[in-house]
Design an enzyme around this catalytic site. Structure first.
Site, mmCIF file in Angstrom:
data_model
loop_
_atom_site.group_PDB
_atom_site.id
_atom_site.type_symbol
_atom_site.label_atom_id
_atom_site.label_comp_id
_atom_site.label_asym_id
_atom_site.label_seq_id
_atom_site.Cartn_x
_atom_site.Cartn_y
_atom_site.Cartn_z
ATOM 1 N N VAL A 52 15.734 16.982 10.647
ATOM 2 C CA VAL A 52 17.354 17.014 9.372
ATOM 3 C C VAL A 52 17.355 18.774 9.233
ATOM 4 C CG1 VAL A 52 17.671 16.457 7.261
ATOM 5 C CG2 VAL A 52 16.154 14.859 8.456
ATOM 6 N N PHE A 71 14.773 9.322 4.317
ATOM 7 C CA PHE A 71 12.804 8.791 4.830
ATOM 8 C C PHE A 71 12.366 9.848 5.223
ATOM 9 C CE2 PHE A 71 15.798 4.573 5.414
ATOM 10 C CZ PHE A 71 15.190 4.111 4.332
ATOM 11 N N TYR A 139 0.539 15.247 -0.727
ATOM 12 C CA TYR A 139 1.704 14.155 -0.546
ATOM 13 C C TYR A 139 2.437 13.717 -1.701
ATOM 14 C CZ TYR A 139 4.125 10.230 0.905
ATOM 15 O OH TYR A 139 4.664 8.498 0.891
ATOM 16 N N HIS A 185 -2.774 3.078 7.836
ATOM 17 C CA HIS A 185 -2.733 2.488 6.882
ATOM 18 C C HIS A 185 -3.694 1.253 6.999
ATOM 19 C CE1 HIS A 185 0.891 5.087 6.924
ATOM 20 N NE2 HIS A 185 0.509 4.507 5.684
HETATM 21 N N1 UFG Z 1 -8.401 2.302 3.586
HETATM 22 C C1 UFG Z 1 -9.690 1.783 4.106
HETATM 23 N N2 UFG Z 1 -9.556 2.510 5.497
HETATM 24 C C2 UFG Z 1 -8.881 1.952 6.548
HETATM 25 C C3 UFG Z 1 -8.009 2.274 5.571
HETATM 26 C C4 UFG Z 1 -7.610 2.757 4.366
HETATM 27 O O1 UFG Z 1 -10.364 1.127 3.330
HETATM 28 O O2 UFG Z 1 -9.420 2.195 7.363
HETATM 29 C C5 UFG Z 1 -8.244 2.023 2.175
HETATM 30 C C6 UFG Z 1 -7.816 3.030 1.466
HETATM 31 O O3 UFG Z 1 -8.533 3.774 1.234
HETATM 32 C C7 UFG Z 1 -6.741 2.724 0.004
HETATM 33 C C8 UFG Z 1 -7.044 1.459 0.331
HETATM 34 O O4 UFG Z 1 -7.105 1.195 1.915
HETATM 35 O O5 UFG Z 1 -7.423 2.463 -0.700
HETATM 36 C C9 UFG Z 1 -4.956 1.603 1.062
HETATM 37 O O6 UFG Z 1 -4.973 2.988 2.353
HETATM 38 P P1 UFG Z 1 -3.832 2.999 3.076
HETATM 39 O O7 UFG Z 1 -3.852 4.344 4.060
HETATM 40 O O8 UFG Z 1 -3.387 1.913 3.425
HETATM 41 O O9 UFG Z 1 -2.601 2.991 1.797
HETATM 42 P P2 UFG Z 1 -2.571 3.980 0.768
HETATM 43 O O10 UFG Z 1 -2.512 3.527 -0.683
HETATM 44 O O11 UFG Z 1 -3.619 5.481 1.054
HETATM 45 O O12 UFG Z 1 -0.972 5.533 0.924
HETATM 46 C C10 UFG Z 1 -0.013 4.194 1.315
HETATM 47 C C11 UFG Z 1 1.216 4.791 1.611
HETATM 48 C C12 UFG Z 1 1.578 6.283 1.009
HETATM 49 C C13 UFG Z 1 1.516 5.752 -0.702
HETATM 50 C C14 UFG Z 1 0.620 5.417 -1.134
HETATM 51 C C15 UFG Z 1 1.150 4.253 -2.486
HETATM 52 O O13 UFG Z 1 0.580 5.587 2.377
HETATM 53 O O14 UFG Z 1 2.350 7.022 1.422
HETATM 54 O O15 UFG Z 1 0.637 3.729 -0.463
HETATM 55 O O16 UFG Z 1 0.179 3.298 -3.429
HETATM 56 F F1 UFG Z 1 2.001 6.847 -1.745
#
Ligand code: UFG
Length: 328
Positions: A52, A71, A139, A185
């Site tokens: 971009v 995005f 982030y 995720h």
């Molecule tokens: N988690 C685990 N094990 C894993 C992956 C994730 O326990 O293997 C937990 C993380 O610690 C967290 C929850 O699952 O507590 C959700 O984690 P994600 O990685 O799925 O998502 P995040 O909450 O870290 O972040 C996401 C997006 C961000 C956004 C955020 C907003 O990736 O861009 O949601 O709520 F900012």
């Protein structure tokens, strides 16, 4: 409308691009395919490969664009803690270039993909848009800095913009879903265990200040999220920057998500507790009342079972594709 979608090959960007194309818009996508997928881009969209920061001025300079949905970004909490320079560069510096390109070409309609990570660890939930923004990771800080940038461009140069602060996006839309080379995720990883591509899910901490000790998040279906972008695009007003939260309004702990995945997949999904992940807040739950009230956003896929079921259908398709690719 003639629209530029940056990052339109990414997970949320490609679902949104598909919905815009279905609704008859003329969509140009720019993506450098660093994390995006060529398969996810709708066939009817024009695709420009590149950054971009390098190409926005040239593309918008063609003329006729009526709006931009932005995005393209780095978006992983944990990675941003380890590599903040990349986040400031790719998120903030790139967006400044995009906004300048929009200004030079007279495009005044922007929808910006933002995040709940701008709030940090809130004192109370559900989180409304007027609560303090104190990001707990780079982030979230970069996305917040961009919001300040957009507000100032709206006031000084007449940009009409909406920032959509997503909570935890999940689910799939037809054959578009979460399909990253390196997955971090929760829901896609848990479903990879069910598919047999991983042995178990590691739960990052069970000593958080929540009911069952695992972090609580608000999961929003990616297709509901796409609707919000369309509504925002159609209602932006020059000189005004609006900010809306987007979630389902319910919180689910990591353990509850894993249980729902067990129910939907019928697989026992082994889970093990691992250390906490840097930058994670304990609880994030959205209030999306403002966008419902002001734009009439009406999410229809808010229950976790629907979200996980759609994600599971997509994950199985992916698994089948990988299987047949190996056999051929
Ligand atoms: N988690 C685990 N094990 C894993 C992956 C994730 O326990 O293997 C937990 C993380 O610690 C967290 C929850 O699952 O507590 C959700 O984690 P994600 O990685 O799925 O998502 P995040 O909450 O870290 O972040 C996401 C997006 C961000 C956004 C955020 C907003 O990736 O861009 O949601 O709520 F900012």
């Amino acid at each position: 409308m003639k629209l530029l979608v940056t990052g339109g090959a990414g997970y949320v960007g490609s679902v949104c691009a598909a919905v815009l194309v279905e609704q008859g818009h003329d969509v140009t996508i720019i993506d450098n395919f660093s994390t995006g997928n060529r398969d996810a881009v709708p066939g009817e969209a024009r695709i420009i490969e590149g950054d971009v920061a390098d190409k926005a001025a040239e593309i918008l300079g063609e003329g006729g664009f009526e709006g931009v949905i932005h995005f393209a970004a780095r978006s992983l909490v944990g990675e941003s803690v380890d590599k903040p320079d990349e986040y400031w560069q790719h998120n903030v510096v790139t967006t400044l270039k995009l906004l300048n390109a929009m200004r030079e070409s007279g495009v005044k309609n922007l929808v910006f993909s933002s995040t709940a990570a701008t709030y940090g660890e809130p004192d109370q939930v559900p989180i409304t848009e007027d609560m303090p923004t104190q990001p707990t990771n780079p982030y979230g800080a970069t996305k917040l800095a961009i919001d300040y940038m957009i507000t100032s461009f709206a006031h000084a140069y007449g940009l009409g913009a909406t920032s959509l602060r997503y909570f935890n996006v999940a689910g799939a839309y037809g054959n578009i879903g979460e399909n990253r080379e390196v997955e971090t995720h929760l829901i896609p990883i848990v479903l990879q265990v069910a598919l047999g591509h991983r042995d178990k899910i590691f739960m990052f901490g069970d000593d958080w200040d929540t009911e069952d000790g695992t972090p609580v998040r608000d999961y929003i279906h990616v297709r509901d999220l796409a609707d919000a972008h369309v509504l925002a695009l159609k209602s932006n007003e020059s000189g005004n920057h609006r900010i809306y939260n987007l979630g389902s309004g319910d919180g689910y702990s990591v353990k509850q998500v894993i249980d729902m995945c067990r129910k939907v997949t019928g697989h026992d999904i082994p889970a093990e507790v691992a250390p906490r992940r840097a930058g994670d807040p304990a609880t994030l739950i959205a209030s999306s009342e403002k966008i419902k009230r002001e734009l009439g956003w009406n999410p229809t896929r808010t229950d976790l079972e629907t979200i996980v079921s759609d994600a599971w259908n997509f994950t199985r398709q992916l698994g089948d594709k990988a299987h047949s690719a190996k056999r051929s």
